[in-house]
Design a protein around this motif. Structure first.
Motif, PDB file in Angstrom:
ATOM      1  N   CYS A 112       0.830  -1.204   0.000  1.00 46.50           N
ATOM      2  CA  CYS A 112       0.000   0.000   0.000  1.00 46.50           C
ATOM      3  C   CYS A 112       0.866   1.257   0.000  1.00 46.50           C
ATOM      4  N   MET A 113       1.904   1.259   0.839  1.00 43.35           N
ATOM      5  CA  MET A 113       2.787   2.417   0.909  1.00 43.35           C
ATOM      6  C   MET A 113       3.575   2.620  -0.387  1.00 43.35           C
ATOM      7  N   LYS A 114       3.942   1.521  -1.036  1.00 45.72           N
ATOM      8  CA  LYS A 114       4.738   1.599  -2.254  1.00 45.72           C
ATOM      9  C   LYS A 114       3.935   2.095  -3.447  1.00 45.72           C
ATOM     10  N   VAL A 115       2.650   1.739  -3.496  1.00 48.06           N
ATOM     11  CA  VAL A 115       1.848   1.997  -4.694  1.00 48.06           C
ATOM     12  C   VAL A 115       0.982   3.233  -4.567  1.00 48.06           C
ATOM     13  N   THR A 116       0.307   3.390  -3.426  1.00 44.19           N
ATOM     14  CA  THR A 116      -0.663   4.476  -3.281  1.00 44.19           C
ATOM     15  C   THR A 116       0.032   5.814  -3.054  1.00 44.19           C
ATOM     16  N   THR A 117      -0.693   6.881  -3.342  1.00 44.81           N
ATOM     17  CA  THR A 117      -0.185   8.243  -3.143  1.00 44.81           C
ATOM     18  C   THR A 117      -1.254   9.092  -2.470  1.00 44.81           C
ATOM     19  N   PHE A 118      -0.895   9.710  -1.357  1.00 49.40           N
ATOM     20  CA  PHE A 118      -1.774  10.633  -0.653  1.00 49.40           C
ATOM     21  C   PHE A 118      -0.979  11.887  -0.304  1.00 49.40           C
ATOM     22  N   SER A 119      -1.680  12.984  -0.108  1.00 54.34           N
ATOM     23  CA  SER A 119      -1.015  14.270   0.109  1.00 54.34           C
ATOM     24  C   SER A 119      -0.669  14.545   1.567  1.00 54.34           C
ATOM     25  N   HIS A 120      -1.032  13.624   2.462  1.00 55.13           N
ATOM     26  CA  HIS A 120      -0.777  13.869   3.878  1.00 55.13           C
ATOM     27  C   HIS A 120       0.730  13.764   4.179  1.00 55.13           C
ATOM     28  N   PRO A 121       1.277  14.691   4.963  1.00 58.10           N
ATOM     29  CA  PRO A 121       2.723  14.664   5.268  1.00 58.10           C
ATOM     30  C   PRO A 121       3.174  13.371   5.943  1.00 58.10           C
ATOM     31  N   LEU A 122       2.341  12.834   6.851  1.00 59.98           N
ATOM     32  CA  LEU A 122       2.703  11.593   7.527  1.00 59.98           C
ATOM     33  C   LEU A 122       2.855  10.458   6.534  1.00 59.98           C
ATOM     34  N   PHE A 123       1.990  10.429   5.519  1.00 62.03           N
ATOM     35  CA  PHE A 123       2.078   9.381   4.500  1.00 62.03           C
ATOM     36  C   PHE A 123       3.390   9.494   3.721  1.00 62.03           C
TER      37      PHE A 123
END
Length: 311
Positions: A112-123
């Motif tokens: 999930c971390m490798k593929v997805t993209t979110f704008s949250h700084p923690l992510f």
């Protein structure tokens, strides 16, 4: 052999159970061997290979205990249920089942971390450090459940007193029923807690991953790229495999919850059906991992091709 297992239905289910178990052992054994061979050559485990190998080991050992426990019980039900072999087998299955859940959670979060993209700084912070966090995440997860399970495991070894109790029960109550009531009363809260947490995190990460892949695929189509484009088809194939994974994982989790209610008595046909489902999930998911991992898929293709040429 137990009377329920000697019926035609029981024999057919035992055969299915054996086939599914062998498939689970072969698939996870293949993952362990291929990744271990790569490690021996490069002396370096990449995070994905570390997670896949750890998960393969957990599942291989878990399936060994499921397979040995079922067939030992079938050959000698009364002696087995009052033996230390039964207690060791049940305890080992519980540990590796929870380890399997934790390994699955770590793997789905990693993907999930490798593929997805979110704008949250923690992510973004986690995404940039996920490779370094993977070993720590896996080790800390295993240590956590071992630490919290010390007390229930101590109580587990008191279950032998149920053997003497079972001998004084009426003919309507079997050794299996008495022992399972005592055993699962000790272990169920622990197993349910860890399984529910692992399932919730894995389900959430998988849904995020599916949504992210679907949006990316839709953007590729909207940008004018043909639907048969390799990248688009690859994304669609991964989405399909993730849907299969979720189906087997949900089926596995629901069956485990039913088994925790003590409705499914060991030695009954209904319990054998649940054991088939327990074996189907690690088998099917490991095959999915082989199909979606380029290195594992490449090795598997070469092996199958060489066997076809030799035949």
């Amino acid at each position: 052999m137990d009377h329920n297992m000697s019926t035609p239905l029981g024999i057919i289910l035992l055969i299915i159970f054996g086939i599914v178990s062998i498939a689970a052992l072969l698939a996870n054994g293949f993952i362990i061997v291929v990744n271990s061979h790569s490690w021996l050559k490069s002396r370096k485990f990449v995070p994905c290979d570390l997670l896949l190998t750890s998960l393969g080991i957990f599942r291989f050992l878990m399936q060994c205990f499921v397979l040995s426990g079922q067939f030992i019980y079938v050959s000698s039900p009364m002696d087995y249920m009052c033996s230390y072999a039964w207690k060791i087998d049940a305890l080992a299955w519980m540990y590796f089942n929870m380890a399997n859940g934790l390994g699955t959670t770590c793997l789905t979060v990693f993907y999930c971390m490798k593929v997805t993209t979110f704008s949250h700084p923690l992510f973004f912070w986690l995404k940039s450090r996920i490779d370094r966090l993977v070993p720590h995440m896996l080790v800390m997860s295993i240590l956590a459940f071992v630490l919290f399970s010390i007390s229930p495991v101590v109580g587990f070894w008191r279950v032998e007193s149920s053997c003497s109790l079972a001998r004084n029960l009426t003919a309507n109550t079997s050794h299996s029923e008495a022992l399972e009531g005592s055993l699962y009363g000790i272990l169920n809260p622990l197993q349910f807690s860890f399984s529910a947490i692992s399932f919730s995190i894995s389900l959430t990460a998988s849904i995020f991953l599916i949504v992210s892949l679907w949006r990316h695929t839709r953007n590729l189509k909207n940008s004018g790229i043909h639907t048969k484009d390799f990248s688009t088809q690859a994304h669609i194939e991964v989405i399909k495999q993730l849907m299969f994974f979720l189906f087997f994982y949900i089926l596995y989790f629901v069956t485990m919850i039913i088994a925790m209610t003590n409705i499914l008595i060991y030695g009954k046909v209904e319990r054998l059906v649940s054991d088939i489902v327990f074996s189907l999930y690690p088998s099917a998911h490991s095959i999915i991992l082989i199909r979606t991992n380029p290195k594992l898929k490449g090795v598997c293709t070469r092996i199958l091709s060489s066997r076809e040429r030799s035949s």
